[in-house]
Design a protein around this motif. Structure first.
Motif, short mmCIF file in Angstrom:
data_model
loop_
_atom_site.label_atom_id
_atom_site.label_comp_id
_atom_site.label_asym_id
_atom_site.label_seq_id
_atom_site.Cartn_x
_atom_site.Cartn_y
_atom_site.Cartn_z
N SER A 45 -2.20 -9.44 5.72
CA SER A 45 -3.60 -9.32 5.30
C SER A 45 -4.49 -10.08 6.28
O SER A 45 -4.17 -11.18 6.72
N GLU A 46 -5.62 -9.48 6.59
CA GLU A 46 -6.58 -10.12 7.50
C GLU A 46 -7.33 -11.26 6.82
O GLU A 46 -8.07 -11.99 7.45
N LYS A 47 -7.12 -11.40 5.48
CA LYS A 47 -7.88 -12.45 4.77
C LYS A 47 -7.21 -13.81 4.85
O LYS A 47 -7.87 -14.84 4.74
N ASN A 90 -2.52 -11.69 -1.46
CA ASN A 90 -2.30 -12.63 -2.57
C ASN A 90 -1.01 -13.44 -2.45
O ASN A 90 -0.89 -14.47 -3.10
N VAL A 140 5.37 -12.24 0.16
CA VAL A 140 5.56 -10.78 0.25
C VAL A 140 6.15 -10.38 1.61
O VAL A 140 7.10 -9.59 1.64
N VAL A 199 -3.08 -0.51 10.85
CA VAL A 199 -2.22 0.14 9.83
C VAL A 199 -2.03 1.62 10.19
O VAL A 199 -0.91 2.14 10.20
N LEU A 237 4.33 -0.37 -2.78
CA LEU A 237 4.12 -1.02 -4.09
C LEU A 237 2.63 -1.20 -4.31
O LEU A 237 1.93 -1.69 -3.41
N GLY A 238 2.14 -0.82 -5.47
CA GLY A 238 0.71 -0.83 -5.72
C GLY A 238 0.26 -1.86 -6.74
O GLY A 238 0.95 -2.85 -7.00
N ILE A 281 -4.55 2.25 -1.81
CA ILE A 281 -4.02 2.15 -0.44
C ILE A 281 -2.52 2.46 -0.44
O ILE A 281 -2.01 3.12 0.48
N TRP A 301 9.67 -10.80 1.27
CA TRP A 301 10.37 -9.79 0.48
C TRP A 301 10.98 -8.74 1.41
O TRP A 301 11.88 -8.02 1.03
N ASN A 308 3.88 -1.83 -13.76
CA ASN A 308 4.56 -2.86 -12.96
C ASN A 308 5.43 -3.72 -13.87
O ASN A 308 6.59 -3.45 -14.09
P1 NAD Z 1 -5.17 -4.03 -0.24
O1 NAD Z 1 -4.55 -2.76 -0.67
O2 NAD Z 1 -6.64 -4.09 -0.08
O3 NAD Z 1 -4.56 -4.45 1.20
C1 NAD Z 1 -3.18 -4.48 1.45
C2 NAD Z 1 -2.95 -4.24 2.94
O4 NAD Z 1 -3.45 -2.95 3.29
C3 NAD Z 1 -3.65 -5.24 3.85
O5 NAD Z 1 -2.79 -5.58 4.91
C4 NAD Z 1 -4.89 -4.49 4.32
O6 NAD Z 1 -5.31 -4.89 5.61
C5 NAD Z 1 -4.42 -3.04 4.34
N1 NAD Z 1 -5.49 -2.10 4.05
C6 NAD Z 1 -6.56 -2.30 3.23
N2 NAD Z 1 -7.34 -1.20 3.20
C7 NAD Z 1 -6.75 -0.28 4.01
C8 NAD Z 1 -7.08 1.07 4.38
N3 NAD Z 1 -8.17 1.69 3.91
N4 NAD Z 1 -6.24 1.71 5.20
C9 NAD Z 1 -5.13 1.11 5.68
N5 NAD Z 1 -4.79 -0.17 5.37
C10 NAD Z 1 -5.57 -0.85 4.54
O7 NAD Z 1 -4.63 -5.17 -1.22
P2 NAD Z 1 -5.08 -6.69 -1.30
O8 NAD Z 1 -6.45 -6.77 -1.87
O9 NAD Z 1 -4.80 -7.39 -0.01
O10 NAD Z 1 -4.01 -7.25 -2.36
C11 NAD Z 1 -4.19 -7.16 -3.75
C12 NAD Z 1 -3.54 -5.93 -4.32
O11 NAD Z 1 -2.15 -5.92 -4.03
C13 NAD Z 1 -3.62 -5.87 -5.84
O12 NAD Z 1 -3.89 -4.55 -6.21
C14 NAD Z 1 -2.22 -6.27 -6.29
O13 NAD Z 1 -1.83 -5.79 -7.55
C15 NAD Z 1 -1.40 -5.67 -5.21
N6 NAD Z 1 -0.09 -6.31 -5.13
C16 NAD Z 1 0.98 -5.61 -5.60
C17 NAD Z 1 2.22 -6.19 -5.58
C18 NAD Z 1 3.41 -5.44 -6.09
O14 NAD Z 1 4.51 -5.92 -5.90
N7 NAD Z 1 3.26 -4.31 -6.75
C19 NAD Z 1 2.39 -7.48 -5.08
C20 NAD Z 1 1.28 -8.16 -4.59
C21 NAD Z 1 0.03 -7.56 -4.63
#
Ligand code: NAD
Length: 500
Positions: free
Chosen positions: A176-178, A151, A156, A210, A248-249, A230, A159, A411
């Protein structure tokens, strides 16, 4: 021809060897525009080896050398804002002005990193005992892995790596791969700024990359930002492998509106914070808690504003909100709205049938507004990460705060009121890491740290600010004694050293 996004290892582009690629889609058109290489274990190992090798010299580079490079990087980033924003919009879908905002907030952390000598200033106590001085310094950890979400594909990562490398570490980013293109642009700008090869590396990919980073013996620490399941996995796995980790989640951010609030200002803020970036922000407001009898009026004001938001492709300057990242995500977001009435919500706005003429294959969804949402509804319990705003009702301030504090997420949160005493009480009582008072998205500036509580952050450190410097360094305390040449040696003393 489909564009290919590769890895960046040791200061150059490295083509993916596995032959495995993931699709990158333009969310506004639904068209696959790009293929992104998925790293193998060997490719991750090559990136970590490059970072480890670079660390041997980078850790000893002078602060002046490091900040000189970061100042040049800052200037290049500034000059390439537009280009970066275009890359972000093409792969993420957010509107151009929002993408520019993301770059600006990332640049803020580069500003902070340019001033790292102030943060790394050590401490010195002289004459703690006779002719004994004590110095406290902080040193880099080694190779840092950064794993980032879709996102904020530029902000990020920023950061993390500017502070990590300013502190003398080297870095391997798994974006992110997206929406992977911004990461490579950042790598190119860092190289142009004069960053030595291997200090910053990018491995593209998925879980394979990862997991290798989490278990690699030469990775000292992991910074992760992404969803809660994750983040929990990353924290558990990296910790079990002996690494320092901050993860961070996800979030469900509440905005508490007291009866004395300026309801127009509160409605403006709710609409901006709930629907900006199509709700795909970890600091998006996804739940408004209306206190007392203001609920109906507030919902009417939110509705009136939400109906005017212009949805369209991110590269159209008249668009205020773009599409969602993928078709699957769009369908998932829609499912919450479709199931809301059965779970006891009043569906005030249903955006599920929305599309944009000429862009019918885009991942569109309109703005949705759910009122009188019970806390048992899935739309309230889950992080939806889309343009769906839930309104809940509370009789009193106490009931509203108790509702917010019962959420597993912590958060950001905000209070809207004209009552300074209530705002002060909220600051102290609410269980969240970032609090806004008449500010709906309280993302801290670069020199304060960003982070949530509860299921929104696993680990001890928030990200950037002082916590960032602390996370990317470890302390060392040096006790020195320089005897006077005329002094007679004290002789053998087997007692525990005492200061005198
Ligand atoms: P995601 O958790 O799906 O992916 C994040 C990263 O983890 C990516 O690089 C992805 O390739 C990797 N990943 C995904 N699945 C994995 C697995 N099973 N094992 C190992 N690695 C894996 O998150 P997203 O959909 O890319 O981003 C949106 C999420 O991020 C939302 O939940 C949002 O709230 C959160 N977010 C949090 C903050 C914060 O500061 N707390 C900031 C931005 C986004």
């Amino acid at each position: 021809m489909t564009k290919i996004v590769n890895h960046w290892i040791g200061g150059k582009t490295v083509e993916g060897a596995s032959g495995t690629y993931g699709p990158v889609t333009n969310p506004a058109t639904g068209e696959v525009t790009t293929k992104v290489a998925f790293a193998t274990v060997d490719e991750v190992d090559a990136a970590v080896a490059a970072a480890k090798e670079a660390f041997t010299t980078w850790r000893h580079s002078s602060l002046a050398q490091r900040t000189g490079i970061l100042f040049r990087f800052r200037a290049l980033l500034d000059a390439h804002r537009e280009e970066l924003a275009e890359l972000i919009t093409a792969e993420h879908g957010k509107v151009h002005s929002d993408a520019l905002g993301e770059v600006a907030r990332g640049l803020e952390i580069v500003d902070l990193a340019c001033g790292i000598p102030v943060q790394l200033k050590g401490e010195l106590s002289t004459q703690v005992a006779t002719r004994v001085d004590v110095a406290a310094i902080r040193q880099p950890l080694g190779v840092i892995a950064g794993i980032t979400p879709f996102n904020f594909p530029a902000m990020v990562p920023m950061w993390m790596f500017p502070i990590a490398i300013a502190c003398g570490n080297t870095f391997v980013l798994k974006p992110s791969e997206k929406d992977p293109s911004a990461s490579l642009k950042l790598a190119e700008l860092l190289a142009e700024a004069g960053l030595p090869d291997g200090v910053f590396n990018v491995v593209q990919g998925d879980k394979v990359a990862v997991d290798r980073l989490l278990e690699h013996p030469d990775v000292a620490a992991v910074s992760f930002v992404g969803s809660t399941p994750i983040a929990r996995y990353i924290h558990t796995t990296a910790s079990a492998n002996g690494k320092r980790v901050q993860a961070l989640g996800g979030a469900k951010n509440h905005m508490l509106v007291l009866p004395d609030a300026d309801l127009d200002a509160a409605a403006d803020a709710a609409v901006s914070a709930a629907y900006g970036s199509a709700g795909e922000r970890c600091m998006a407001i996804s739940a408004v808690v209306a206190v007392g009898s203001i609920g109906d009026e507030l919902v009417a004001k939110i509705r009136e504003r939400a109906e005017k938001v212009k949805i369209g492709p991110g590269d159209d300057p008249s668009s205020e909100m773009g599409p969602l990242i993928t078709k699957e995500h769009r369908d998932k977001v829609a499912s919450y709205v479709k199931g809301a009435a059965d779970e006891g919500c009043e569906v005030v706005l249903d955006g599920t049938g929305f599309t944009v003429e000429g862009y019918e294959r885009g991942h569109w969804i309109g703005l949705s507004l759910l009122d009188r949402v019970p806390t048992t509804a899935k739309a309230y319990r889950d992080e939806i990460f889309g343009p769906v705003l839930c309104v809940l009702r509370a009789e009193t301030y106490e009931e509203g705060v108790a509702l917010i504090n019962a959420s597993p997420f912590g958060n950001g949160t905000a209070i809207f009121t004209r009552d300074g005493g209530a705002a002060r009480r909220f600051q102290l009582e609410v269980e969240a890491g970032m609090v806004g008072v008449n500010v709906p998205i309280p993302v801290p500036v670069g020199y304060h740290s960003f982070g949530g509580w509860k299921d929104s952050l696993f680990g001890d450190h928030h990200i950037y600010g002082n916590d960032g410097t602390h996370f990317y360094t470890r302390g060392k305390v040096i006790t020195s004694r320089w005897p006077d040449p005329s002094e007679t040696p004290a002789g053998v003393d087997l007692g525990f050293p005492r200061n005198h």
